[in-house]
Design a protein around this motif. Structure first.
Motif, mmCIF file in Angstrom:
data_model
loop_
_atom_site.group_PDB
_atom_site.id
_atom_site.type_symbol
_atom_site.label_atom_id
_atom_site.label_comp_id
_atom_site.label_asym_id
_atom_site.label_seq_id
_atom_site.Cartn_x
_atom_site.Cartn_y
_atom_site.Cartn_z
ATOM 1 N N GLY B 177 0.828 -1.202 0.000
ATOM 2 C CA GLY B 177 0.000 0.000 0.000
ATOM 3 C C GLY B 177 0.863 1.252 0.000
ATOM 4 N N ALA B 178 1.796 1.317 0.917
ATOM 5 C CA ALA B 178 2.689 2.475 1.011
ATOM 6 C C ALA B 178 3.438 2.685 -0.303
ATOM 7 N N ALA B 179 3.855 1.586 -0.923
ATOM 8 C CA ALA B 179 4.577 1.708 -2.189
ATOM 9 C C ALA B 179 3.692 2.315 -3.265
ATOM 10 N N LEU B 180 2.486 1.775 -3.410
ATOM 11 C CA LEU B 180 1.619 2.227 -4.500
ATOM 12 C C LEU B 180 1.096 3.640 -4.268
ATOM 13 N N LEU B 249 -11.452 -3.680 2.827
ATOM 14 C CA LEU B 249 -10.270 -2.929 2.398
ATOM 15 C C LEU B 249 -10.294 -2.613 0.910
ATOM 16 N N PHE B 250 -10.830 -3.548 0.125
ATOM 17 C CA PHE B 250 -10.770 -3.381 -1.337
ATOM 18 C C PHE B 250 -12.118 -2.996 -1.966
ATOM 19 N N ARG B 251 -13.183 -3.019 -1.170
ATOM 20 C CA ARG B 251 -14.517 -2.712 -1.659
ATOM 21 C C ARG B 251 -14.562 -1.321 -2.301
ATOM 22 N N GLU B 252 -14.014 -0.348 -1.585
ATOM 23 C CA GLU B 252 -14.091 1.044 -2.068
ATOM 24 C C GLU B 252 -12.734 1.723 -2.002
ATOM 25 N N ASN B 253 -11.704 0.937 -2.216
ATOM 26 C CA ASN B 253 -10.361 1.491 -2.299
ATOM 27 C C ASN B 253 -9.817 2.101 -1.008
ATOM 28 N N MET B 254 -10.303 1.616 0.116
ATOM 29 C CA MET B 254 -9.744 2.077 1.384
ATOM 30 C C MET B 254 -8.243 1.759 1.455
ATOM 31 N N PHE B 255 -7.853 0.710 0.745
ATOM 32 C CA PHE B 255 -6.462 0.264 0.735
ATOM 33 C C PHE B 255 -5.496 1.419 0.436
ATOM 34 N N LEU B 256 -5.707 2.084 -0.696
ATOM 35 C CA LEU B 256 -4.778 3.158 -1.068
ATOM 36 C C LEU B 256 -4.986 4.412 -0.225
ATOM 37 N N GLU B 257 -6.224 4.628 0.148
ATOM 38 C CA GLU B 257 -6.569 5.789 0.975
ATOM 39 C C GLU B 257 -5.806 5.765 2.305
ATOM 40 N N ALA B 262 -0.728 7.461 5.627
ATOM 41 C CA ALA B 262 0.562 7.135 6.255
ATOM 42 C C ALA B 262 1.696 7.875 5.544
ATOM 43 N N ASN B 263 1.691 7.821 4.218
ATOM 44 C CA ASN B 263 2.747 8.505 3.457
ATOM 45 C C ASN B 263 2.702 10.016 3.685
ATOM 46 N N ASN B 264 1.501 10.568 3.717
ATOM 47 C CA ASN B 264 1.381 12.006 3.950
ATOM 48 C C ASN B 264 1.985 12.401 5.297
ATOM 49 N N MET B 265 1.694 11.626 6.297
ATOM 50 C CA MET B 265 2.229 11.926 7.629
ATOM 51 C C MET B 265 3.770 11.854 7.616
ATOM 52 N N ALA B 266 4.292 10.900 6.853
ATOM 53 C CA ALA B 266 5.753 10.790 6.755
ATOM 54 C C ALA B 266 6.332 12.003 6.040
ATOM 55 N N ARG B 321 14.711 6.243 13.175
ATOM 56 C CA ARG B 321 13.660 5.873 12.223
ATOM 57 C C ARG B 321 12.302 6.231 12.807
ATOM 58 N N LEU B 322 11.510 6.944 12.028
ATOM 59 C CA LEU B 322 10.145 7.292 12.427
ATOM 60 C C LEU B 322 9.193 6.640 11.432
ATOM 61 N N VAL B 323 8.267 5.853 11.952
ATOM 62 C CA VAL B 323 7.324 5.177 11.066
ATOM 63 C C VAL B 323 5.926 5.733 11.306
ATOM 64 N N THR B 324 5.241 6.029 10.224
ATOM 65 C CA THR B 324 3.856 6.487 10.319
ATOM 66 C C THR B 324 2.937 5.398 9.794
ATOM 67 N N SER B 325 1.647 5.588 10.027
ATOM 68 C CA SER B 325 0.699 4.559 9.574
ATOM 69 C C SER B 325 -0.632 5.189 9.232
ATOM 70 N N TRP B 326 -1.576 4.346 8.815
ATOM 71 C CA TRP B 326 -2.956 4.766 8.563
ATOM 72 C C TRP B 326 -3.541 5.455 9.790
ATOM 73 N N ALA B 327 -2.982 5.153 10.980
ATOM 74 C CA ALA B 327 -3.577 5.630 12.241
ATOM 75 C C ALA B 327 -2.849 6.831 12.822
ATOM 76 N N THR B 328 -1.764 7.221 12.190
ATOM 77 C CA THR B 328 -0.976 8.316 12.762
ATOM 78 C C THR B 328 -1.831 9.589 12.884
ATOM 79 N N VAL B 329 -1.763 10.181 14.069
ATOM 80 C CA VAL B 329 -2.568 11.354 14.377
ATOM 81 C C VAL B 329 -1.793 12.608 13.977
#
Lengths: 344, 344, 344, 344
Positions: B177-180, B249-257, B262-266, B321-329
């Motif tokens: 997901g992060a890659a795409l 996850l794949f029904r409505e593209n939540m996967f990439l969302e 996560a990438n934005n937070m990074a 190393r700082l890792v972000t995720s879908w949940a990062t606030v």
């Protein structure tokens, strides 16, 4: 209209309280790989339940993983497992134990249980070192694959035999709840922990989404165990998923409560079958009912219910298997019995 | 007050919509072992996403299981895997691939990626049949262990090299997901499916409780795959647990969302670090940020935040190393940058 | 006319006295599976040679079998081997160690030897339990794959490090004879036995038809070893074949005598090469000579002699490897040097 | 005075002509690892014998190695072997097949042979994919562990069944010589090659120091086979040792000649036992004689002869096993019968 299933004890997902616990604990950040607070508390609950503060507990997602990891961790390459010819590891796990290198020595059984005599004979037949794999671990299931349970006297005899011969005793507890909730049962989880070296408590079949708890009561087997959990793919990044569920299951004894419901439903089915004049193929000790029914009756019942035909019997009869669970709906049991009586 | 963690992308449990889906689908009886309606629909969604109606999809609970099962199913005993020296299977899975019998041939890397030249050299060094294990499968991760991503040109070159040399291409997609969702990315999931023979899409790191989807796009690898899932302990009785999650996850593209968040937070962390006058140790391509900070600043930051020191650097500096995720606030990212600036 | 080979140390079959011993002992009936009188006597000779009456000795037919059986017997599934990047088990045995489930952790080397520092670094890099396989056994070869030998000081340092870190020390002795007969050597077989936990003495490369003797000096590793010999296919029905040969080899110290001849021939080659004005690529410590020769000279020499080009070097030169053995004919060495000189 | 042994067919070393061949070929330099002239010629002889110029032949040192390598090369991890409950791989090889990851599915037998019906039943019992290992290879021995032999009709029926069900047929030929030399036999080696996919011809039990020849007649199984020989430790540096022996064995048909002697001696023993009024426990088809003798008679015979008591029978009788070989001395057979008669 879809049919109601008595196929197995994993047709529904989780008990609502389990899901609720997952929802409640979802947000807080936690350590990964089973180091989270919930897993720690769950393990503490289990240790308390078995009255063995030093026991190691590891949570994994499936029964086959529990078997692979536990057995693989205990054995050297030349060491073999003893199991009945009905053992789940022997006939229902795609050669998972052989795939990690170990032979399974088989002992015939009719009721799913191992006996001291059967074990002794297996040891005798496999004594020609170094041409035969060395028997080292005894695998039993409680409840067994036929739904029967071990009594204290039986398990003690096996345990003593194991210690006499330097064998490890391992109990597959996929249906441990059903066993401990059986009318015939006189064992507590603490007895299992004392008599076995390593065993696991099935969560999946008693209302979890997934999860089995491996308990190592013999301290010489505890070292480095987590490496094996990881190496075999059993260490979940979000170990909390298993921790939360087991904590809920053991927090207030939901474990036995849910198992009891499954057994009660099986007793109700069993009694209804007998009352309708049909024959049981085996005594109903836990949550599996084996009944001998006329084939036309089976066909009729299968219009409204799903269940497995276990084996073809003579005279236009077959043995069917009906499995109940924590989720079995009492009205459906009643409906099944009604349907059965209407067929007679 | 507990500290906020940028340790990894699995510190929280599941995205609320995933949990909600589990709650909604909990009750109805379903077939076990991945034959349930939800798993079927989820697989259908994935096949559609990759535009490959014939692809086989299998859902398992952990990344190590996905690797063990996929690699084990593809290889004969004398065949080896090629991986970078940073490959997850090489350095973070307790020898899981060797435990099922296969050698890993290593290729040095600085950015986490394999190059055609590196692969050719590995083939040359391992050509002395029958004294050397035969290179047969190429293992790459996208995103890599360092958070870098493969471009279309890079992946195509590797794929062509594999086909030329009779190698299978396998992509570990723990962070697919992060890659795409990376700015630099020009691959779609359908490209991965076309260029690789077999790969998996990580669910755990993008908001599931657990779950990874193995996709077999090369039809010659599909036969009998489910035996391997079962034999290695990956076939959940309640396979629906994985099916429901992947469907959501794949029904409505939540996967990439979710990956995008996560990438934005990074990127926000990354930009803040640079703006504060500190140096990145590597370009931030996905959800991992590597920064070179003075040791006293690290100590101060760690009063309020948790993260790993990746390596000691010279001159009283270290790489963190700082890792972000879908949940990062987002507020926590802001707070981190504020704290950082106050340290300068 | 066929060319004379300096390709390896196994181009001839057996030393005539070995064959003679086989002929002399051929007829009498003996117990099978290594329980014969000759095997017992051979083991006694070896125990005497190492001054360790309690050592267990097992004879097998090949070096790869010796490595598989020894390593497999010592390790649990999560335990790994440490080896140099040149280790025979790593690069010349088709992944045999991985095939029985164990990871090999590599340490770079230039002279074929492990150093305490290299080992410490490998331990540091592999310390993250349970995500990394646990280093447990150190694999070294003496002589090494490059023909170099360990001194007493070096081996002692490694042995002490192993004991400090709970590592087992295992010595692959495919060319143990050459090592112990080296001018530089100050170790006796008894020192190897004292400093290592388990090792083997190569017979094949010192004049046997086939045969390697595994010696277990650490008594905690001796239990059940023969099961492993049998399980891996190493227990010959006519174990006497190996017993007779090792008895002859160790009865009157033919072992060192034959190894000495091989080393002497290598020294002669080495001296001739230097005298002709060519350069050695490495010091000649045992029975392998590495020389840097002009490519046209190599081509000319290969009209009369067979040997391997080891690596391409710069400036129209290459490194060649010349291997001598117990069977190397002195006149052929002289002829080689004459030819070389005529090329200069 | 030591007792004469009828314990097994490997109490003596090699037939003198085999040793002589080793002596004659000892000196010339040869390529290693089975690439020598003698191995090539031996393989040519075997290919000619089976009239299959395309067959691949590989020589290894022991029967267990032949089984491990052959079976391991043919199977994927989820595939299982079918064998009788008496199969050598099942009961006499220390779990060697399980150690490389494969389950053995057992079929009961009384005479050591598999029947089509037994195989069909095993297939039926193991059909629940993916929960059961997939039957893929049929293992039989000829002669069997009880010394019985397959007829053309029997082997053809099995072979056809295998092809119908996609099973590979593998024949363990540890005592192939004895089988082909049996009075009852109507198979030639070429028939075995045609009906089986892969098999091996035992050399050890028919007069070699050691050595078994694996023959791959199904060309789809030949690829990369040598990697497996090497990986399992079966590739001898001096492969010539096996080549020379097999060349001598097959050059002028010594193979059947020596096997015939063994069978003749068994017939002589057998006839003598019957003539003395004792009972055979099984018909003597090859070189194993099973006789039911009174216990005091056994005790008396064991003063002069060594042999195994096979099983305790009722009424103070036991079944003994007498094994003859290429080396059995006719006078000793006569002496045994005389002694027996004197006991009656």
């Amino acid at each position: 209209m879809s049919r109601y299933a008595f196929l197995d004890d994993y047709s529904e997902a989780a008990h609502p309280r389990i899901l609720e616990a997952l929802v409640q604990t979802n947000q807080p950040q936690q350590k990964p790989y089973g180091q989270d607070d919930y897993s720690n508390l769950a393990k503490e609950c289990i240790r308390k339940e078995i009255a063995l503060p030093t026991a190691a507990v590891h949570l994994v997602a499936s029964g086959t993983l529990a078997n692979i990891i536990s057995i693989g961790s205990c054995l050297r390459p030349h060491e073999a497992v003893i199991s009945t010819t009905m053992g789940h590891i022997l006939v229902r796990e795609t050669g998972a134990i052989e795939a990690i290198g170990h032979k399974i020595i088989t002992v015939p059984t009719t009721d799913g249980k191992l006996t001291p005599q059967g074990i002794e004979e297996a040891l005798d037949r496999n004594a020609q070192a170094p041409h035969m794999a060395k028997p080292r671990l005894l695998y039993i299931s409680n409840a067994t694959e036929l739904g029967t349970v071990y009594t204290m006297v039986e398990l003690k005899a096996i345990s003593e035999l194991c210690r006499k011969h330097g064998l490890l005793l391992f109990v597959d507890g996929a249906r441990m709840g059903a066993a401990l909730a059986a009318a015939k049962n006189d064992l507590r989880l603490a007895d299992i922990a004392r008599l076995a070296d390593i065993f696991w408590i099935g969560g999946t079949k008693v209302g979890l989404l997934c999860g089995e708890a491996i308990v190592i009561s013999n301290p010489t087997l505890a070292d480095d165990f987590e490496y094996h959990v990881k190496q075999r793919g059993g260490l979940l990044a979000k170990g909390r998923v298993l921790g939360v569920q087991f904590l809920e299951l053991f927090r207030e004894n939901m474990f036995l409560e849910l198992a009891q419901h499954a057994n009660n439903m099986a007793q109700m089915l069993s009694a209804g079958i007998v009352k309708a004049g049909c024959t049981l193929a085996a005594e109903t000790e836990t949550n599996q009912v084996f009944a001998r029914l006329p084939n036309p009756m089976i066909a009729k019942l299968q219009h409204r219910f799903e269940f497995y035909t276990w084996e073809k019997a003579v005279d236009d009869q077959s043995v069917v298997r009906l499995v109940t669970s924590w989720a079995t709906v009492e009205q459906q049991v009643v409906a099944f019995i009604d349907e059965l009586q209407s067929c007679v």
